[in-house]
Design an enzyme around this catalytic site. Structure first.
Site, mmCIF file in Angstrom:
data_model
loop_
_atom_site.group_PDB
_atom_site.id
_atom_site.type_symbol
_atom_site.label_atom_id
_atom_site.label_comp_id
_atom_site.label_asym_id
_atom_site.label_seq_id
_atom_site.Cartn_x
_atom_site.Cartn_y
_atom_site.Cartn_z
ATOM 1 N NE ARG A 36 -4.024 1.778 2.524
ATOM 2 C CZ ARG A 36 -4.157 2.650 3.522
ATOM 3 N NH1 ARG A 36 -3.279 2.668 4.509
ATOM 4 N NH2 ARG A 36 -5.179 3.496 3.546
ATOM 5 C CB ILE A 62 -5.611 5.631 -0.264
ATOM 6 C CG1 ILE A 62 -5.430 4.119 -0.451
ATOM 7 C CG2 ILE A 62 -4.890 6.121 0.975
ATOM 8 C CD1 ILE A 62 -3.964 3.711 -0.627
ATOM 9 C CB SER A 63 -10.679 2.972 0.982
ATOM 10 O OG SER A 63 -11.534 3.727 0.173
ATOM 11 C CD GLN A 64 -11.573 1.832 7.438
ATOM 12 O OE1 GLN A 64 -12.116 2.921 7.578
ATOM 13 N NE2 GLN A 64 -11.577 0.889 8.365
ATOM 14 N N PRO A 65 -7.505 -0.069 4.487
ATOM 15 C CG PRO A 65 -5.478 -0.823 5.341
ATOM 16 C CD PRO A 65 -6.301 0.411 5.188
#
Length: 215
Positions: A36, A62-65
């Site tokens: 990431r 960027i979205s939380q993984p």
């Protein structure tokens, strides 16, 4: 064979997904296979494996993984699908999908984000992603129909164009609500219409476009 972990940090985070309710081993392996940090702005890379959204510029995130993993699992991919992603952003979701299906088509409204994402995925050796720039609410009909569609921004309702481009039996995962809070939906297309399931509450940036929000 599952892909090799990209880094020890990616592998360690992927292992935590089991405790967060992720059961698809292919999804867990795909999260481990993508670094990431390489898809984040340099000033954000030290926080790559904090489970939180992070800014990537142009008012986008960027979205939380763990949420990326959950949305990906909800697509129910087996490996031979063509998947449409709306909202390329940093390219992280597309990179995960690329390990799980035959082809990814990703649409980004902002060229300022699309080009760095294209370059980053190329540097990661990912070659089964097709990039489009334009109004994501209208999808990418020239490449459809799609076995699955994932939308990484929040819409006021499910865009009809995306339902039209979904193959029968296909799954569409999308946040729907107002500009501040939404429900994450899985929409399954059937011969009779669509079935909707609420997966969880969530909060995404707004989906801008003809069948989404005005700027």
């Amino acid at each position: 064979m599952p892909p090799e972990p990209a880094t020890p940090e990616a592998a360690a985070f992927a292992e935590t997904l089991r405790g967060r309710g992720i059961t698809d081993e292919r999804v867990i392996a795909a999260v481990a296979a993508v670094d990431r940090a390489r898809l984040m702005p340099p000033e954000q890379r030290s926080t790559a494996w904090v489970d939180a959204a992070r800014p990537i510029g142009e008012g986008q995130t960027i979205s939380q993984p763990s949420l990326v993993a959950m949305m990906t699992e909800a697509l129910e991919l087996t490996g031979d699908e063509t998947v449409l992603e709306i909202g390329t952003g940093s390219g992280y979701q597309a990179a995960i999908l690329a390990h799980l299906c035959q082809r990814v088509v990703t649409v980004e409204r902002l060229a300022e984000l699309a080009e760095p994402a294209r370059k980053a995925l190329g540097e990661l050796g990912i070659d089964n992603v097709t990039f489009r720039t334009g109004d994501g609410t209208l999808g990418a009909p020239e490449d459809g129909p799609y076995d699955a569609i994932v939308v990484t921004a929040a819409a006021p309702d499910v865009p009809p164009a995306l339902v039209e481009q979904l193959a029968e039996g296909g799954r569409l995962v999308i946040p729907v609500g107002d500009r501040f809070t939404q429900d994450l939906l899985r929409v399954r297309k059937t011969a009779e219409g669509t079935d909707r399931t609420v997966l969880c509450g969530c909060r995404f940036v707004p989906l801008i476009g003809q069948q989404g929000w005005d700027e």
